[in-house]
Write a protein that holds these residues in place. Structure first.
Motif, PDB file in Angstrom:
ATOM      1  N   CYS A  56      16.392  37.310 -19.781  1.00 16.68           N
ATOM      2  CA  CYS A  56      15.422  36.547 -18.986  1.00 16.68           C
ATOM      3  C   CYS A  56      15.073  37.255 -17.688  1.00 16.68           C
ATOM      4  O   CYS A  56      13.906  37.306 -17.279  1.00 16.68           O
ATOM      5  CB  CYS A  56      15.976  35.147 -18.687  1.00 16.68           C
ATOM      6  SG  CYS A  56      17.646  35.145 -18.014  1.00 16.68           S
ATOM      7  N   VAL A  57      16.100  37.845 -17.040  1.00 12.16           N
ATOM      8  CA  VAL A  57      15.902  38.471 -15.730  1.00 12.16           C
ATOM      9  C   VAL A  57      14.869  39.596 -15.812  1.00 12.16           C
ATOM     10  O   VAL A  57      14.085  39.805 -14.880  1.00 12.16           O
ATOM     11  CB  VAL A  57      17.252  39.005 -15.190  1.00 12.16           C
ATOM     12  CG1 VAL A  57      17.075  39.621 -13.820  1.00 12.16           C
ATOM     13  CG2 VAL A  57      18.261  37.874 -15.129  1.00 12.16           C
ATOM     14  N   CYS A  60      11.334  38.543 -15.111  1.00 10.83           N
ATOM     15  CA  CYS A  60      10.983  37.884 -13.840  1.00 10.83           C
ATOM     16  C   CYS A  60      10.448  38.901 -12.836  1.00 10.83           C
ATOM     17  O   CYS A  60      11.172  39.782 -12.406  1.00 10.83           O
ATOM     18  CB  CYS A  60      12.199  37.173 -13.259  1.00 10.83           C
ATOM     19  SG  CYS A  60      11.831  36.416 -11.655  1.00 10.83           S
ATOM     20  N   GLU A  63      12.638  39.112  -9.805  1.00 11.12           N
ATOM     21  CA  GLU A  63      14.041  39.505 -10.035  1.00 11.12           C
ATOM     22  C   GLU A  63      15.070  38.421  -9.700  1.00 11.12           C
ATOM     23  O   GLU A  63      16.151  38.709  -9.184  1.00 11.12           O
ATOM     24  CB  GLU A  63      14.379  40.765  -9.212  1.00 11.12           C
ATOM     25  CG  GLU A  63      13.371  41.890  -9.383  1.00 11.12           C
ATOM     26  CD  GLU A  63      13.241  42.751  -8.118  1.00 11.12           C
ATOM     27  OE1 GLU A  63      14.031  42.564  -7.174  1.00 11.12           O
ATOM     28  OE2 GLU A  63      12.345  43.600  -8.089  1.00 11.12           O
ATOM     29  N   ILE A  66      18.748  34.685 -12.733  1.00  6.34           N
ATOM     30  CA  ILE A  66      18.565  33.420 -13.447  1.00  6.34           C
ATOM     31  C   ILE A  66      19.872  32.810 -13.972  1.00  6.34           C
ATOM     32  O   ILE A  66      20.186  31.651 -13.671  1.00  6.34           O
ATOM     33  CB  ILE A  66      17.502  33.584 -14.554  1.00  6.34           C
ATOM     34  CG1 ILE A  66      16.138  33.904 -13.897  1.00  6.34           C
ATOM     35  CG2 ILE A  66      17.392  32.323 -15.412  1.00  6.34           C
ATOM     36  CD1 ILE A  66      15.086  34.432 -14.842  1.00  6.34           C
ATOM     37  N   GLN A 101       5.996  30.767 -17.145  1.00  8.39           N
ATOM     38  CA  GLN A 101       7.338  31.195 -17.577  1.00  8.39           C
ATOM     39  C   GLN A 101       7.359  31.575 -19.053  1.00  8.39           C
ATOM     40  O   GLN A 101       8.120  32.439 -19.472  1.00  8.39           O
ATOM     41  CB  GLN A 101       8.363  30.078 -17.328  1.00  8.39           C
ATOM     42  CG  GLN A 101       8.662  29.806 -15.873  1.00  8.39           C
ATOM     43  CD  GLN A 101       7.858  28.635 -15.352  1.00  8.39           C
ATOM     44  OE1 GLN A 101       7.170  27.955 -16.104  1.00  8.39           O
ATOM     45  NE2 GLN A 101       7.929  28.400 -14.047  1.00  8.39           N
ATOM     46  N   GLN A 104       6.990  35.038 -19.279  1.00 10.11           N
ATOM     47  CA  GLN A 104       7.866  35.867 -18.462  1.00 10.11           C
ATOM     48  C   GLN A 104       9.318  35.611 -18.833  1.00 10.11           C
ATOM     49  O   GLN A 104       9.713  35.886 -19.958  1.00 10.11           O
ATOM     50  CB  GLN A 104       7.562  35.626 -16.985  1.00 10.11           C
ATOM     51  CG  GLN A 104       6.137  36.083 -16.675  1.00 10.11           C
ATOM     52  CD  GLN A 104       5.678  35.716 -15.295  1.00 10.11           C
ATOM     53  OE1 GLN A 104       6.313  34.958 -14.599  1.00 10.11           O
ATOM     54  NE2 GLN A 104       4.549  36.257 -14.888  1.00 10.11           N
ATOM     55  N   CYS A 105      10.125  35.073 -17.919  1.00 13.04           N
ATOM     56  CA  CYS A 105      11.555  34.905 -18.169  1.00 13.04           C
ATOM     57  C   CYS A 105      11.839  34.236 -19.509  1.00 13.04           C
ATOM     58  O   CYS A 105      12.657  34.709 -20.299  1.00 13.04           O
ATOM     59  CB  CYS A 105      12.192  34.124 -17.028  1.00 13.04           C
ATOM     60  SG  CYS A 105      11.328  32.598 -16.595  1.00 13.04           S
ATOM     61  N   GLN A 106      11.138  33.117 -19.783  1.00 11.49           N
ATOM     62  CA  GLN A 106      11.471  32.334 -20.982  1.00 11.49           C
ATOM     63  C   GLN A 106      11.099  33.042 -22.277  1.00 11.49           C
ATOM     64  O   GLN A 106      11.664  32.770 -23.323  1.00 11.49           O
ATOM     65  CB  GLN A 106      10.779  30.953 -20.905  1.00 11.49           C
ATOM     66  CG  GLN A 106      11.362  30.115 -19.779  1.00 11.49           C
ATOM     67  CD  GLN A 106      10.653  28.801 -19.549  1.00 11.49           C
ATOM     68  OE1 GLN A 106      10.838  28.227 -18.499  1.00 11.49           O
ATOM     69  NE2 GLN A 106       9.840  28.328 -20.481  1.00 11.49           N
ATOM     70  N   CYS A 109      14.248  34.780 -23.335  1.00  9.74           N
ATOM     71  CA  CYS A 109      15.455  33.983 -23.532  1.00  9.74           C
ATOM     72  C   CYS A 109      15.857  34.026 -25.008  1.00  9.74           C
ATOM     73  O   CYS A 109      15.043  33.779 -25.897  1.00  9.74           O
ATOM     74  CB  CYS A 109      15.204  32.538 -23.095  1.00  9.74           C
ATOM     75  SG  CYS A 109      16.592  31.448 -23.433  1.00  9.74           S
ATOM     76  N   ILE A 120      13.588  27.486 -17.760  1.00  8.60           N
ATOM     77  CA  ILE A 120      14.021  28.079 -16.495  1.00  8.60           C
ATOM     78  C   ILE A 120      13.154  27.584 -15.335  1.00  8.60           C
ATOM     79  O   ILE A 120      13.648  27.235 -14.263  1.00  8.60           O
ATOM     80  CB  ILE A 120      13.972  29.625 -16.599  1.00  8.60           C
ATOM     81  CG1 ILE A 120      14.908  30.082 -17.729  1.00  8.60           C
ATOM     82  CG2 ILE A 120      14.358  30.272 -15.272  1.00  8.60           C
ATOM     83  CD1 ILE A 120      14.713  31.522 -18.170  1.00  8.60           C
TER      84      ILE A 120
END
Lengths: 470, 279
Positions: A56-57, A60, A63, A66, A101, A104-106, A109, A120
């Motif tokens: 996930c990081v 982001c 940064e 998470i 998200q 991005q991060c999600q 995941c 997140i």
């Protein structure tokens, strides 16, 4: 016997976001998504697998650590969890609401491979809201001052992030904002029902509490120029002036009354609170049949605002098909739930006015999708002879925004692309020593979080530049 | 917050304010404008710069009390403040020695025109000034303009003072050659002046303050057709070649929010307006 200790079962589905019901929310400007309860936040946080190598990081742009903040959250250490986020992100309540998200991060995941990824963004939002509602937003200890001064132009996502990060490194950041409120697109562009303005204000206040000064009503280029700033005590400059100019269609009749650029429409509604006219002085006029031209978030924001202002029927007209719509999926769904109509594969060719100079009809042409263009999406091509007209009395043109040219035209030696964006390297360094830029003014219209990422990188680069200076 | 340090009634319902704004006082030039917001609930209105004094650190603007915001503004007193002023905005006027210039100002725009006339005179121009108003009671700065000009005329719509209407311009224009005309005033007046100067081939500059919000190119509400192209009053102007401006389109766009403006104004009056008694 291997089964004697059952594995904790991870729920495949994410905790749903409580929302105002469509039939209620389409009549008010209050926030649609209501946010998790404490219990929901904990339940959702417990879904996190705490991967040893968290993916996930990597998704982001700012940064955030998470898994660490999620771990603190589920241990009930909310204050520490909020602090963990703010190490990297000074606008968590904003990002928790408007970051894509899912892209991005999600997107990274691991749970997303078997079910829904950890929410997140919703957790970030919950923590930021928890801390704000508690009325005691903690800030890091003041760093030793470096004695360096940086001018930050624009108090949008890029500028606020750059100023916050510079302040946390001990530099004096002075933000020059042209409008009368801080936030940039967060305050003039994104509607109240998606991002309450009190939250933007609170997070801008937080940036100031870190030590950044905010000057409102300063249009740099007119009141001071960048060369003047560098001559009058600023050691470096960050330009985060965004993509604030409206694009028009360039078709006949666009000057008619009742036709707004999305920028005008949203500035009236969001920045000037025209939805509360006449208690606020700025008016807006909404007809019965509203069309919004375009397929991005600005189009869905405009359409949903028009509905809340009392339009009988709101229709989004987009020249490609649903699959190509650049708006967030969640927002398209929200819009459709509220009753917004969509007309795909159509493009306006002219507007027809009544005797008073007000728009009464829109002529469109049908489109079909040809081979992909440079953006990778299939290029819409007009179908000959397929013109049709629609009765309309309000039109919002949401076909993009272009960079604001005022800095470029008043800063000699600043390299600019043929699209009017500022040339900058991956750290925001421009063609002038000590001058950095980031966000939409460099990339063209993009997202809040990518602008924040650019502000962050530039702050780091400015720090290195200032500290190596003799 | 910007403190009002001077207030003058130039004519009934036409007021001139001087406010403390040192940075703007240094930067402002003739022809530029300011965006003013009275308070948290206020709208953003554009007003042309009518004066600046870098030494005192002040800037001036004049306004006509026609709508809610200007009426409310007119009630403020010396010592009061307005929430926000942004400026200077827009391109400064082109000031150089053109030769012989005809400066025409109508209504509230007589106030900023004084600045323009002074600057054109300092640049070496020979100047003919015409000030106009609906009725003679609304005229002001006659002496100031007369002192700065080589020739000076007055015109009113009803003929209560000076010439009646603008037809006399044709006479002036046929008597001598002008190298430039600057016409600032109500849109209808600027339109009429442009129609008169066009056959004489006098380059004519008008200043447009259409409806604006941000005043820096963001909203596009001030779009106006000039020479067949879409221009923004705020960033491409406010001055344009008057012979190319689509005035009728502009007039239409200025009327866009008339019902709302009336409502707002009416509510202000119903709530008692202000208690200053018009002083």
């Amino acid at each position: 016997m291997a089964e004697s200790k059952p594995k904790p079962k991870i729920k495949k589905e994410a905790e749903p976001m409580p929302k105002q019901k469509p039939e209620v929310r389409r009549k008010n400007f209050n926030e649609v998504a209501l946010g998790y309860s404490e219990e929901q936040a904990k339940t959702e946080a417990n879904r996190c697998l705490q991967c040893p190598k968290p993916q996930c990081v990597t998704g982001c742009p700012v940064e955030i650590s998470i898994p660490e903040f999620i771990k603190l959250l589920r241990e009930g250490k909310y204050e520490e969890a909020a602090k963990k986020i703010k190490e990297k992100n000074s606008l968590p309540a904003v990002c928790g609401r408007v970051c894509p998200q899912e892209e991005q991060c999600q997107k990274f995941c691991i749970l997303g491979k078997v079910g829904e990824p950890v929410s997140i963004g919703r957790l970030e939002r919950w923590l930021a809201d928890w801390e704000r509602k508690r009325g005691n937003v903690k800030k890091p200890d003041d760093p030793p001052p470096t004695g360096k001064k940086v001018a930050v132009i624009g108090a949008g996502p890029a500028g606020l992030t750059a100023a916050a990060d510079l302040a946390k490194l001990g530099h004096k950041a002075v933000i020059f904002e042209a409008l009368h409120l801080p936030g940039g697109v967060l305050v003039y562009g994104i509607p109240e029902f998606r991002l309450p303005k009190s939250i933007v204000r609170a997070e801008a206040d937080y940036v100031q509490s870190l030590g950044a000064d905010l000057k409102l009503g300063y249009l740099i280029g007119r009141i001071h120029t960048i060369p003047e700033l560098l001559k009058t005590g600023f050691d470096a400059v960050f330009i985060g002036t965004g993509a604030g100019l409206p694009a028009f269609l360039g078709v006949l009749g666009e000057h008619l009354g009742g036709i707004y650029s999305a920028n005008e429409f949203l500035i009236r509604v969001n920045l000037m609170k025209a939805y509360a006219f006449p208690f606020y002085d700025t008016p807006i006029r909404i007809g019965k049949h509203v069309v919004v031209i375009g397929g991005g978030n600005v189009a869905t924001d405009s359409a949903r605002s028009a509905l809340r202002l009392g339009a009988e029927e709101v229709c989004i007209v987009y020249r490609r098909s649903r699959e190509e719509m650049p708006a967030r999926k969640e927002e398209i769904e929200n819009a459709e739930e509220e009753g917004i109509l969509c007309k795909f594969l159509a493009n306006p060719t002219r507007f027809i006015g009544d005797e008073k100079g007000w728009v009464k009809q829109m002529e469109c042409i049908c489109m079909e999708l040809g081979p992909p263009d440079e953006s990778g999406r299939r290029r819409p091509v007009p179908v000959k002879g397929s013109e049709f007209t629609m009765d309309v009395d309000t039109v919002v043109v949401a076909v993009g925004r272009t960079p604001n040219p005022i800095i470029q035209s008043t800063t000699e030696g600043l390299a600019v692309t043929k699209w009017g964006t500022i040339v900058a390297d991956e750290n925001g360094k421009t063609s002038i020593e000590g001058v950095y830029a980031g966000g939409d003014i460099v990339t063209g219209e993009a997202t809040v979080i990518s602008a924040m990422g650019a502000g962050k990188k530039a702050a780091r680069a400015i720090h290195e530049y200032l500290m190596q200076e003799k | 917050m910007y403190e009002i340090v001077g207030k003058r009634e130039l004519a009934p319902k036409i007021k001139l304010f001087e406010v403390n704004a040192p940075e703007m006082a240094e930067k402002a030039r003739p022809g530029q404008f300011l965006i003013i917001i009275i308070d948290e609930k206020g709208e953003r209105i554009p007003l042309t710069v009518a004066g600046y004094d870098a030494e005192k650190g002040t800037i001036s603007f004049a306004f006509n009390e026609v709508g809610k915001t200007t009426k409310q503004l007119g009630c403020l007193k010396v010592g009061d403040s307005v929430q926000s002023i942004t400026g200077p905005l827009g391109n400064p006027s082109d000031i150089r020695n053109f030769g012989r210039a005809l400066c025409m100002a109508g209504g509230v725009m007589i106030a900023p025109m004084l600045l323009q006339v002074r600057a054109l005179r300092e640049a070496g121009n020979k100047i003919t000034v015409v000030v106009g108003a609906r009725i003679k009671e609304l005229l002001f700065y006659e002496k100031e303009m007369k002192d700065l000009s080589d020739e000076f005329y007055v015109a009113t719509d009803d003929g209560s003072k000076g010439y009646k209407g603008l037809d006399f311009l044709k006479e002036i224009l046929s008597k001598q050659k002008f190298d430039r005309c600057v016409a600032w005033g109500p849109v209808v007046m600027m339109k009429n002046v442009c129609e008169i100067t066009k056959p004489f081939g006098v380059p004519t500059v008008v200043t447009l303050t259409p409806i604006m919000i941000d005043g820096m190119g963001m909203c596009g509400v001030c779009r106006v057709t000039v020479g067949g192209k879409m221009k923004f009053g705020c960033v491409d102007g406010p001055e344009f070649d008057g012979h190319l401006v689509d005035f009728d389109g502009l007039i239409n766009r200025q009327r866009m929010f008339l019902p709302e403006e009336r409502l707002s104004s009416l509510l202000w009056e119903l709530q008692g307006g202000c208690s200053c008694g018009g002083k």
